[in-house]
Design a protein around this motif. Sequence first.
Motif, PDB file in Angstrom:
ATOM      1  N   ALA A   1      -3.109   3.523   1.399  1.00  0.00           N
ATOM      2  CA  ALA A   1      -2.296   3.847   0.218  1.00  0.00           C
ATOM      3  C   ALA A   1      -1.115   4.741   0.570  1.00  0.00           C
ATOM      4  CB  ALA A   1      -3.170   4.522  -0.848  1.00  0.00           C
ATOM      5  N   GLY A   2      -0.721   4.723   1.836  1.00  0.00           N
ATOM      6  CA  GLY A   2       0.432   5.528   2.259  1.00  0.00           C
ATOM      7  C   GLY A   2       1.740   4.888   1.836  1.00  0.00           C
ATOM      8  N   GLN A   3       2.807   5.296   2.502  1.00  0.00           N
ATOM      9  CA  GLN A   3       4.144   4.843   2.124  1.00  0.00           C
ATOM     10  C   GLN A   3       4.265   3.317   2.155  1.00  0.00           C
ATOM     11  OE1 GLN A   3       7.311   6.377   4.645  1.00  0.00           O
ATOM     12  NE2 GLN A   3       8.666   6.544   2.895  1.00  0.00           N
ATOM     13  N   MET A   4       3.775   2.702   3.230  1.00  0.00           N
ATOM     14  CA  MET A   4       3.883   1.247   3.349  1.00  0.00           C
ATOM     15  C   MET A   4       2.883   0.534   2.438  1.00  0.00           C
ATOM     16  SD  MET A   4       6.427   0.799   5.298  1.00  0.00           S
ATOM     17  CE  MET A   4       6.359  -0.960   5.580  1.00  0.00           C
ATOM     18  N   GLY A   5       1.618   0.943   2.501  1.00  0.00           N
ATOM     19  CA  GLY A   5       0.591   0.295   1.697  1.00  0.00           C
ATOM     20  C   GLY A   5       0.857   0.410   0.207  1.00  0.00           C
ATOM     21  N   GLY A   6       1.266   1.592  -0.216  1.00  0.00           N
ATOM     22  CA  GLY A   6       1.592   1.785  -1.627  1.00  0.00           C
ATOM     23  C   GLY A   6       2.737   0.889  -2.063  1.00  0.00           C
ATOM     24  N   GLY A   7       3.754   0.774  -1.203  1.00  0.00           N
ATOM     25  CA  GLY A   7       4.892  -0.093  -1.513  1.00  0.00           C
ATOM     26  C   GLY A   7       4.496  -1.557  -1.597  1.00  0.00           C
ATOM     27  N   ILE A   8       3.622  -1.983  -0.684  1.00  0.00           N
ATOM     28  CA  ILE A   8       3.145  -3.372  -0.699  1.00  0.00           C
ATOM     29  C   ILE A   8       2.344  -3.639  -1.969  1.00  0.00           C
ATOM     30  CG2 ILE A   8       1.649  -5.058   0.459  1.00  0.00           C
ATOM     31  CD1 ILE A   8       2.376  -3.549   3.129  1.00  0.00           C
ATOM     32  N   ALA A   9       1.460  -2.695  -2.327  1.00  0.00           N
ATOM     33  CA  ALA A   9       0.670  -2.843  -3.552  1.00  0.00           C
ATOM     34  C   ALA A   9       1.588  -2.944  -4.775  1.00  0.00           C
ATOM     35  CB  ALA A   9      -0.293  -1.667  -3.702  1.00  0.00           C
ATOM     36  N   GLN A  10       2.637  -2.127  -4.788  1.00  0.00           N
ATOM     37  CA  GLN A  10       3.572  -2.139  -5.923  1.00  0.00           C
ATOM     38  C   GLN A  10       4.258  -3.491  -6.082  1.00  0.00           C
ATOM     39  OE1 GLN A  10       6.599   0.996  -6.022  1.00  0.00           O
ATOM     40  NE2 GLN A  10       7.970  -0.368  -7.127  1.00  0.00           N
ATOM     41  N   VAL A  11       4.812  -4.025  -4.997  1.00  0.00           N
ATOM     42  CA  VAL A  11       5.552  -5.297  -5.123  1.00  0.00           C
ATOM     43  C   VAL A  11       4.599  -6.453  -5.448  1.00  0.00           C
ATOM     44  CG1 VAL A  11       7.484  -4.545  -3.676  1.00  0.00           C
ATOM     45  CG2 VAL A  11       5.575  -5.756  -2.612  1.00  0.00           C
ATOM     46  N   CYS A  12       3.363  -6.385  -4.958  1.00  0.00           N
ATOM     47  CA  CYS A  12       2.382  -7.417  -5.304  1.00  0.00           C
ATOM     48  C   CYS A  12       2.046  -7.368  -6.787  1.00  0.00           C
ATOM     49  CB  CYS A  12       1.114  -7.253  -4.464  1.00  0.00           C
ATOM     50  SG  CYS A  12       1.298  -7.699  -2.727  1.00  0.00           S
ATOM     51  N   ALA A  13       1.831  -6.157  -7.311  1.00  0.00           N
ATOM     52  CA  ALA A  13       1.513  -6.005  -8.735  1.00  0.00           C
ATOM     53  C   ALA A  13       2.696  -6.420  -9.606  1.00  0.00           C
ATOM     54  CB  ALA A  13       1.113  -4.555  -9.030  1.00  0.00           C
ATOM     55  N   GLN A  14       3.912  -6.097  -9.163  1.00  0.00           N
ATOM     56  CA  GLN A  14       5.105  -6.495  -9.911  1.00  0.00           C
ATOM     57  C   GLN A  14       5.262  -8.014  -9.967  1.00  0.00           C
ATOM     58  OE1 GLN A  14       7.878  -2.526  -8.954  1.00  0.00           O
ATOM     59  NE2 GLN A  14       8.463  -4.494  -8.109  1.00  0.00           N
ATOM     60  N   ALA A  15       4.742  -8.691  -8.933  1.00  0.00           N
ATOM     61  CA  ALA A  15       4.833 -10.157  -8.880  1.00  0.00           C
ATOM     62  C   ALA A  15       3.692 -10.833  -9.639  1.00  0.00           C
ATOM     63  CB  ALA A  15       4.845 -10.618  -7.426  1.00  0.00           C
ATOM     64  N   GLY A  16       2.807 -10.035 -10.246  1.00  0.00           N
ATOM     65  CA  GLY A  16       1.735 -10.592 -11.068  1.00  0.00           C
ATOM     66  C   GLY A  16       0.387 -10.702 -10.404  1.00  0.00           C
ATOM     67  N   TYR A  17       0.256 -10.235  -9.164  1.00  0.00           N
ATOM     68  CA  TYR A  17      -1.036 -10.288  -8.464  1.00  0.00           C
ATOM     69  C   TYR A  17      -1.941  -9.128  -8.888  1.00  0.00           C
ATOM     70  CZ  TYR A  17       1.093 -13.650  -5.214  1.00  0.00           C
ATOM     71  OH  TYR A  17       1.701 -14.745  -4.664  1.00  0.00           O
ATOM     72  N   ASP A  18      -3.245  -9.394  -8.968  1.00  0.00           N
ATOM     73  CA  ASP A  18      -4.223  -8.318  -9.132  1.00  0.00           C
ATOM     74  C   ASP A  18      -4.441  -7.695  -7.762  1.00  0.00           C
ATOM     75  OD1 ASP A  18      -4.686  -8.725 -11.878  1.00  0.00           O
ATOM     76  OD2 ASP A  18      -6.009 -10.416 -11.421  1.00  0.00           O
ATOM     77  N   VAL A  19      -4.325  -6.374  -7.681  1.00  0.00           N
ATOM     78  CA  VAL A  19      -4.327  -5.693  -6.387  1.00  0.00           C
ATOM     79  C   VAL A  19      -5.386  -4.595  -6.334  1.00  0.00           C
ATOM     80  CG1 VAL A  19      -2.932  -4.420  -4.705  1.00  0.00           C
ATOM     81  CG2 VAL A  19      -1.824  -6.043  -6.252  1.00  0.00           C
ATOM     82  N   LYS A  20      -6.200  -4.648  -5.297  1.00  0.00           N
ATOM     83  CA  LYS A  20      -7.100  -3.530  -4.997  1.00  0.00           C
ATOM     84  C   LYS A  20      -6.418  -2.699  -3.911  1.00  0.00           C
ATOM     85  CE  LYS A  20     -11.341  -6.142  -5.948  1.00  0.00           C
ATOM     86  NZ  LYS A  20     -12.669  -6.525  -5.446  1.00  0.00           N
ATOM     87  N   LEU A  21      -6.135  -1.440  -4.215  1.00  0.00           N
ATOM     88  CA  LEU A  21      -5.493  -0.554  -3.240  1.00  0.00           C
ATOM     89  C   LEU A  21      -6.568   0.333  -2.632  1.00  0.00           C
ATOM     90  CD1 LEU A  21      -3.026   0.563  -1.813  1.00  0.00           C
ATOM     91  CD2 LEU A  21      -2.544   1.967  -3.836  1.00  0.00           C
ATOM     92  N   ASN A  22      -6.809   0.138  -1.351  1.00  0.00           N
ATOM     93  CA  ASN A  22      -7.910   0.812  -0.670  1.00  0.00           C
ATOM     94  C   ASN A  22      -7.432   1.946   0.219  1.00  0.00           C
ATOM     95  OD1 ASN A  22      -9.466   0.943   2.126  1.00  0.00           O
ATOM     96  ND2 ASN A  22     -10.984   0.415   0.585  1.00  0.00           N
ATOM     97  N   ASP A  23      -8.152   3.040   0.184  1.00  0.00           N
ATOM     98  CA  ASP A  23      -7.945   4.120   1.158  1.00  0.00           C
ATOM     99  C   ASP A  23      -9.292   4.798   1.383  1.00  0.00           C
ATOM    100  OD1 ASP A  23      -4.987   5.521   2.050  1.00  0.00           O
ATOM    101  OD2 ASP A  23      -6.817   6.601   2.568  1.00  0.00           O
ATOM    102  N   ILE A  24      -9.400   5.515   2.497  1.00  0.00           N
ATOM    103  CA  ILE A  24     -10.690   6.142   2.805  1.00  0.00           C
ATOM    104  C   ILE A  24     -10.897   7.438   2.019  1.00  0.00           C
ATOM    105  CG2 ILE A  24     -11.002   5.113   5.086  1.00  0.00           C
ATOM    106  CD1 ILE A  24      -9.837   7.625   6.331  1.00  0.00           C
ATOM    107  N   LYS A  25      -9.824   7.990   1.456  1.00  0.00           N
ATOM    108  CA  LYS A  25      -9.929   9.254   0.710  1.00  0.00           C
ATOM    109  C   LYS A  25      -9.406   9.096  -0.709  1.00  0.00           C
ATOM    110  CE  LYS A  25      -9.324  12.254   4.760  1.00  0.00           C
ATOM    111  NZ  LYS A  25      -8.412  13.251   5.397  1.00  0.00           N
TER     112      LYS A  25
END
Length: 283
Positions: A11-35
């Motif tokens: 869920a860092g800078q890259m992962g968070g950004g990827i999750a955002q653009v996926c969600a904006q495109a209509g995908y259901d997204v599970k954002l995973n991090d260890i903490k």
Amino acid sequence: MEIKKVMVIGAGQMGGGIAQVCAQAGYDVKLNDIKEESFARGYAVIGKNVARNVEKGRMTEEEKGEVLARITKSLDLQDASDVDIIIEAAVENMDIKKSIFKQLDEIAPAHAILATNTSSLPITEIAAVTKRPGKVIGMHYMNPVPVMKLVEIIRGLATEDAVYDAVEEMTRKLSKTPVEVNDFPGFVANRVLMPMINEAIFTLYEGVASKEAIDEVMKLGMNHPMGPLQLADFIGLDTCLYIMETLYEGFGDSKYRPCPLLRKYVNAGWLGKKSGRGFYEYA
């Protein structure tokens, strides 16, 4: 091969950004991090980004709510058991990535694509720890993900055509431009960019010019939006060093030798903007 459910690891800078653009495109997204706190920090950044889109008229308040609602929290890799694609955006370290992919291979459905956002590491080597090398692929997003259009799509030695086609189609749905790249150290982006940054550091190291002068030459003379030393600070000097070491090891060519000054700064903890100091100081 249709992609509907997405999991992003990190869920860092890259992962968070990827999750955002996926969600904006209509995908259901599970954002995973260890903490828990890492997820919370990443989700907060996504919230700020989409709020800025509302302020600029790119998105309505209702659309903002829908985007945020599509992103769910995950603190366990077991949550990958029902997704169609997993995009790994963990730290740029081969041992860590291999460990994650080995686990995902056991957990994810047989049809699921395992993608990595690595910026320089070999896809074929990552794929080799799984029982599905044909379904492993590279998706190298540029930073910041919500803004930058390019995604390098990297085939491993065994990557199936159907997997490549599905990832390319998904990339276009994210309003990104996919570019096909073969599996060589640094791919295209970092194989070209990092030696330029490294040479700029050598230019400073050898006393050819000041850091400000080097950056000014590249901005005004080459029309770069940011000088190479400032860009290195924004990327992270530790990341720059790691990629240069990957290139040097991968090709065995002295032209990829990391500048001693880069190594010295990293050893000193001067990692760039994220640590408050690199070639420049940041308040």
